[in-house]
Design an enzyme around this catalytic site. Structure first.
Site, PDB file in Angstrom:
ATOM      1  N   GLU A  51      -7.425 -10.816   8.146  1.00 52.11           N
ATOM      2  CA  GLU A  51      -7.261  -9.945   9.306  1.00 52.11           C
ATOM      3  C   GLU A  51      -7.595  -8.498   8.966  1.00 52.11           C
ATOM      4  O   GLU A  51      -8.290  -7.806   9.718  1.00 52.11           O
ATOM      5  CB  GLU A  51      -5.821  -9.986   9.839  1.00 52.11           C
ATOM      6  CG  GLU A  51      -5.336 -11.349  10.242  1.00 52.11           C
ATOM      7  CD  GLU A  51      -4.563 -12.052   9.140  1.00 52.11           C
ATOM      8  OE1 GLU A  51      -5.058 -12.127   7.988  1.00 52.11           O
ATOM      9  OE2 GLU A  51      -3.463 -12.539   9.424  1.00 52.11           O
ATOM     10  N   CYS A  78       0.879 -12.058   9.079  1.00 55.92           N
ATOM     11  CA  CYS A  78       2.071 -11.555   8.407  1.00 55.92           C
ATOM     12  C   CYS A  78       2.460 -10.211   9.034  1.00 55.92           C
ATOM     13  O   CYS A  78       1.700  -9.645   9.834  1.00 55.92           O
ATOM     14  CB  CYS A  78       1.796 -11.395   6.913  1.00 55.92           C
ATOM     15  SG  CYS A  78       0.716  -9.989   6.513  1.00 55.92           S
ATOM     16  N   CYS A  81      -0.265  -7.434   8.650  1.00 56.18           N
ATOM     17  CA  CYS A  81      -1.428  -7.632   9.514  1.00 56.18           C
ATOM     18  C   CYS A  81      -1.064  -7.437  10.979  1.00 56.18           C
ATOM     19  O   CYS A  81      -1.850  -6.869  11.744  1.00 56.18           O
ATOM     20  CB  CYS A  81      -2.036  -9.009   9.273  1.00 56.18           C
ATOM     21  SG  CYS A  81      -2.759  -9.163   7.617  1.00 56.18           S
TER      22      CYS A  81
END
Length: 144
Positions: A51, A78, A81
């Site tokens: 990402e 996560c 990101c």
């Protein structure tokens, strides 16, 4: 587009990276701006998640705010990101497998639900979930 993200995840696994792939798309035109798989091990950079790599590449093609862009990721992002997705002003986030352990969107920190979150993209999870989850399970099973 999720197919492209899954192909990036498969390529990442072949490089010994956790199999996560991402594709950044200009929403109105459907043009792919960037695609990548994880490169944490290769670059020795904890922030080199798929990402983050596509957001960086996308920022080089437009303004750093990617408000007309959609992001496809094979795994729930996560918290790091998810925060970057918010700051980049991504229009829509589509992801494959849910991540109860390390996710930051539907699990864990739930970044987009925090009162301090500046921008909340539209989120659609579970796209090609079984295939995305299988890539991860197979990758970690082979490493044990």
């Amino acid at each position: 587009m999720m197919e492209m993200a899954l192909q990036q995840a498969e390529a990442a696994a072949k490089r010994g990276e956790v199999p996560v792939g991402a594709v950044l798309v200009h929403g109105p035109s459907g043009r792919v701006l960037a695609s990548a798989g994880n490169r944490v091990e290769e670059l020795k950079d904890a922030t080199a998640h798929a990402e983050m790599l596509v957001l960086r590449a996308g920022a080089g093609t437009a303004e750093y705010r990617l408000s007309d862009c959609d992001l496809y990721v094979s795994l729930e992002p996560c918290p790091m990101c998810a925060a970057a997705i918010s700051l980049a002003r991504i229009r829509r986030l589509y992801f494959g497998a849910y991540d109860p352990k390390s996710g930051g969107v539907e699990h864990g920190a739930r970044i987009f639900e925090q009162p301090t979150c500046h921008h909340r993209p539209e989120v659609v999870g579970g796209i090609e979930e079984a295939r995305a989850a299988s890539l991860l399970r197979d990758f970690f099973a082979a490493r044990r």
